[in-house]
Enzyme design. Structure first.
Site, PDB file in Angstrom:
ATOM      1  N   VAL A  46      51.253  57.787  41.240  1.00  0.00           N
ATOM      2  CA  VAL A  46      52.458  58.002  40.427  1.00  0.00           C
ATOM      3  C   VAL A  46      52.095  58.642  39.090  1.00  0.00           C
ATOM      4  O   VAL A  46      52.783  59.540  38.599  1.00  0.00           O
ATOM      5  CB  VAL A  46      53.232  56.683  40.224  1.00  0.00           C
ATOM      6  N   CYS A  47      50.988  58.201  38.495  1.00  0.00           N
ATOM      7  CA  CYS A  47      50.562  58.764  37.210  1.00  0.00           C
ATOM      8  C   CYS A  47      50.290  60.257  37.319  1.00  0.00           C
ATOM      9  O   CYS A  47      50.618  61.031  36.412  1.00  0.00           O
ATOM     10  CB  CYS A  47      49.302  58.059  36.712  1.00  0.00           C
ATOM     11  N   THR A  48      49.682  60.673  38.413  1.00  0.00           N
ATOM     12  CA  THR A  48      49.387  62.088  38.608  1.00  0.00           C
ATOM     13  C   THR A  48      50.674  62.906  38.636  1.00  0.00           C
ATOM     14  O   THR A  48      50.754  63.983  38.034  1.00  0.00           O
ATOM     15  CB  THR A  48      48.588  62.291  39.906  1.00  0.00           C
ATOM     16  N   LEU A  51      52.184  62.869  34.789  1.00  0.00           N
ATOM     17  CA  LEU A  51      51.522  63.765  33.851  1.00  0.00           C
ATOM     18  C   LEU A  51      51.742  65.215  34.245  1.00  0.00           C
ATOM     19  O   LEU A  51      51.840  66.097  33.377  1.00  0.00           O
ATOM     20  CB  LEU A  51      50.028  63.444  33.750  1.00  0.00           C
TER      21      LEU A  51
END
Length: 221
Positions: A46-48, A51
């Site tokens: 999810v972070c990828t 960002l």
């Protein structure tokens, strides 16, 4: 500074980032608004995507005079390697904003960016998907706090930025589901006589059963 929330002063932390050392108070003083956002960790799904979306929306933030600063609970070397994945996944949009290192998770605790429920494999608390919008005066203007399992919506981040900017320029508020270009409401602290002076374009008052004239709509840019 546990419990950091709207109206609080951002702690003046010095952090290592992908752009070198940054002192938070110096950084946020450069723009009317700064978005500080945290992520549970590098090389996570999810972070990828998040960002990547921040990078894809970078021009829209820049048009509004807004700068970005990410936090992730790994070191700078890891961040730099991760950025390659982020850019490859998001269609090549470059990550031009700094990402701060927090491998020991000291800073996220001071910034109130910890998920109280999620734990990693070592039993340590996981950073939440927190987002603070900070003014040039170093005060928190708005905060989102998402669990680690839910990704953020960048269109909503833009929407609230537009709302904050208009409210900082005029004595107005934005109603439910407001979008740029739609009418705003005049602050209840503004009398009808003052409203005529402040909003020469005019305003419309909603007719309500109470016969009170508090719901007044106008347009601002």
């Amino acid at each position: 500074m546990p419990g950091l929330t709207i109206g609080d002063t951002l702690p003046d932390l010095e952090v290592e980032t992908t752009h070198g050392k940054i002192r938070l108070h110096d950084y946020v003083h450069k723009s009317d608004f700064t978005i500080i956002f945290s992520h549970p960790g590098d090389f996570t799904p999810v972070c990828t995507t998040e960002l990547g979306m921040m990078a894809a929306y970078a021009d829209k933030f820049s048009e509004r005079g807004v700068q970005l600063l990410g936090f992730s609970a790994d070191d700078v070397d890891s961040h730099n390697q991760w950025i390659k994945d982020i850019e490859a996944h998001n269609g090549g949009h470059k990550v031009t904003y700094p990402i701060a290192a927090d491998p020991h998770r000291h800073f996220i605790k001071q910034l109130n960016m910890v998920d109280p429920d999620e734990k990693d494999s070592s039993g340590n608390q996981v950073p939440s998907r927190a987002l603070h919008i900070v003014g040039r005066d170093k005060k928190i203007k708005l905060s989102f706090l998402y669990p680690a399992t839910t990704g953020r919506n960048m269109d909503e981040v833009l929407r609230v930025l537009d709302s904050l900017q208009r409210a900082s320029q005029h004595k107005i508020a934005t109603p439910a589901n407001w979008k740029p270009g739609e009418p705003v409401v005049i602050s209840p602290s503004v009398s009808n006589e003052e409203a005529k002076q402040m909003f020469p374009q005019g305003y419309n008052t909603a007719h309500l059963p109470s016969q009170k004239d508090y719901l007044r709509f106008t347009n601002v840019h």
